[in-house]
Design a protein around this motif. Structure first.
Motif, PDB file in Angstrom:
ATOM      1  N   HIS A 132      19.087  -9.053   3.040  1.00 26.00           N
ATOM      2  CA  HIS A 132      18.794 -10.200   3.913  1.00 26.00           C
ATOM      3  C   HIS A 132      17.286 -10.391   4.158  1.00 26.00           C
ATOM      4  O   HIS A 132      16.779 -11.513   4.167  1.00 26.00           O
ATOM      5  CB  HIS A 132      19.510  -9.973   5.242  1.00 26.00           C
ATOM      6  CG  HIS A 132      19.342 -11.061   6.233  1.00 26.00           C
ATOM      7  ND1 HIS A 132      20.057 -12.229   6.184  1.00 26.00           N
ATOM      8  CD2 HIS A 132      18.521 -11.181   7.307  1.00 26.00           C
ATOM      9  CE1 HIS A 132      19.698 -13.003   7.187  1.00 26.00           C
ATOM     10  NE2 HIS A 132      18.763 -12.399   7.890  1.00 26.00           N
ATOM     11  N   HIS A 136      14.581 -13.578   3.524  1.00 31.66           N
ATOM     12  CA  HIS A 136      13.645 -14.279   4.420  1.00 31.66           C
ATOM     13  C   HIS A 136      12.289 -14.497   3.736  1.00 31.66           C
ATOM     14  O   HIS A 136      11.625 -15.506   3.968  1.00 31.66           O
ATOM     15  CB  HIS A 136      13.452 -13.505   5.722  1.00 31.66           C
ATOM     16  CG  HIS A 136      14.500 -13.827   6.751  1.00 31.66           C
ATOM     17  ND1 HIS A 136      14.737 -15.119   7.183  1.00 31.66           N
ATOM     18  CD2 HIS A 136      15.366 -13.039   7.444  1.00 31.66           C
ATOM     19  CE1 HIS A 136      15.694 -15.113   8.091  1.00 31.66           C
ATOM     20  NE2 HIS A 136      16.102 -13.869   8.264  1.00 31.66           N
ATOM     21  N   SER A 157      12.152 -11.236  12.775  1.00 28.29           N
ATOM     22  CA  SER A 157      13.452 -11.862  13.037  1.00 28.29           C
ATOM     23  C   SER A 157      14.104 -11.203  14.237  1.00 28.29           C
ATOM     24  O   SER A 157      13.480 -10.422  14.950  1.00 28.29           O
ATOM     25  CB  SER A 157      14.344 -11.729  11.802  1.00 28.29           C
ATOM     26  OG  SER A 157      14.785 -10.402  11.687  1.00 28.29           O
ATOM     27  N   ASP A 322      18.430 -18.068   9.529  1.00 25.48           N
ATOM     28  CA  ASP A 322      19.326 -17.619   8.458  1.00 25.48           C
ATOM     29  C   ASP A 322      19.941 -18.797   7.705  1.00 25.48           C
ATOM     30  O   ASP A 322      20.404 -19.762   8.312  1.00 25.48           O
ATOM     31  CB  ASP A 322      20.438 -16.752   9.063  1.00 25.48           C
ATOM     32  CG  ASP A 322      19.888 -15.453   9.615  1.00 25.48           C
ATOM     33  OD1 ASP A 322      18.726 -15.125   9.321  1.00 25.48           O
ATOM     34  OD2 ASP A 322      20.637 -14.764  10.336  1.00 25.48           O
TER      35      ASP A 322
HETATM   36 ZN    ZN Z   1      17.666 -13.349   9.418  1.00 17.88          ZN
END
Ligand code: ZN
Ligand code: KG4
Length: 363
Positions: A132, A136, A157, A322
């Motif tokens: 993840h 980003h 984040s 996201d």
């Molecule tokens: Zn995120």
């Protein structure tokens, strides 16, 4: 066998990517967004559908993991259909399925991973496992078409705060990360304490515009001589400050608290990011993650970049939180680097960090 078909197709994509278009379908379900996107050649978004659960969790003051998983399950089919429809393609046009397998909430991740596995298996296309956090960073490839590594990246984040040296499309070096709370998490906790609702980032950012930086929450350089961060001390200082005023029945200077918190925390992020660029002689700084939407951070980093001859990149606002497009883009760069192919044994890994830059398998 599925894996043999997938390996053959993966190798074929890897060998031929320069002469053809590659469509990657990206799936993201690590927290409270069910998101699916279709991206061409890692840079062009054909569709990017995000079903957010913010309203559902707001009444609990934060994300309830089990509720998040159930809502991912409820809407993932319609998110896929909408993504295909908006892109004007069918599943047959998709070359690979990329999915976030970590970090995040275990149940939430499992929905996306299981769905991606079923899709890839039934379509007979490669499944790509995406971290993840790397997604980003890749959000910036969608916004800045000419951006290429190497560069230094600041990830901010709800779950992470880190400085990373991105050496090339698949190799990163972790320079430092938070040893306790992530910066987004602090925004959310301070906002909760001020009764400003969930998530806290946007609302604190807005309130901070109305106040003054007149309450000292950070009295010394945090974590000096390292690129690591620590925010739990600041968070606790602020929360204690708020509780004390509440107990004494005094009026809370909400806007001033927001401004002071935001100014002091962003100063810390800016100072370490610029130091990292100087130390590693990088002229590019790439920011990613939900907090990259923060107006003070954008303003200060841009200014500090100008003063220090560093070009600073942010994802466009709709790609800072996201989304599936960043996962599809990252999936593309893994494919063309010959990395990231996963099998049907792929499982959700809630705690992978930035040291895990890719799955070990190289086919
Ligand atoms: Zn995120
Ligand atoms: O990247 P993201 O969408 O999810 C995670 O991977 O964690 O980041 C969400 C975080 C939340 O903590 C939210 O409060 C924060 O990003 N955020 C902001 C802003 N917009 C979102 N923080 C500060 N200022 C903002 N404008």
């Amino acid at each position: 066998m599925y894996i043999d078909i997938a390996k053959e197709k993966f190798n074929n994509l890897y060998k031929t990517y320069k002469n053809r278009d590659i469509l990657v379908l990206g799936i993201e379900s690590s927290c409270d967004e069910t998101a699916i996107a279709i991206v061409k050649n890692g840079r062009e978004i054909l569709s990017n559908v995000v079903a957010t659960q913010i309203e559902i969790h707001a009444r609990f003051g934060g994300v309830v993991p089990e509720v998040a998983s159930r809502n991912h399950l409820l809407c993932i089919d319609s998110v896929l259909n909408e993504a295909l429809e908006k892109a004007g393609v069918t599943l047959e046009d998709i070359d690979a399925v990329a999915v976030t397998y970590g970090a995040g909430l275990i149940g939430a991740l499992m929905v996306g991973v299981s769905y991606a596995k079923a899709l890839a298996y039934s379509m007979g296309v490669p499944l790509i496992a995406v971290n993840h956090i790397k997604g980003h960073i890749s959000a910036n490839y969608l916004t800045h078409k000419d951006l290429k590594p190497p560069f230094v990246s600041l990830i901010v984040s709800g779950g992470h705060t880190a400085l990373v040296k991105v050496n090339n499309y698949y190799k990163n070096t972790l320079l430092g990360s938070t040893i306790d709370d992530a910066v987004g998490e602090c925004y959310d906790k301070v906002a909760k304490c001020l009764d400003l609702g969930y998530p806290g980032g946007v609302v604190i950012d807005k309130k901070a515009k109305e106040g003054n930086n007149n309450i000292k929450f950070i009295n010394h350089e945090l974590m000096p001589n390292t690129f690591d961060f620590s925010f739990s001390g600041v968070k606790t200082t602020i929360i204690n400050y708020i509780h004390k005023l509440k107990q004494n029945g005094e009026e809370l200077p909400v806007a001033d608290i927001c401004t002071s918190f935001q100014e002091q925390v962003t100063d810390e992020l800016v100072s370490k990011s610029i130091k990292a660029c100087k130390k590693y002689k990088e002229k590019k700084l790439v920011v990613g993650g939900g907090v990259s939407a923060n107006s003070a951070l954008r303003e200060k980093l841009t200014k500090a970049g100008e003063e220090n001859g560093i070009e600073v990149y942010f994802p466009e606002l709709k790609l800072s939180g996201d989304n599936g497009a960043m996962i599809a883009s990252e999936g593309y760069y893994q494919i063309i680097s010959g990395m990231g192919l996963a099998g049907m044994d792929l499982s959700a890994e809630p705690n992978i960090n930035l040291k895990v830059v890719r799955r070990k398998e190289k086919f």
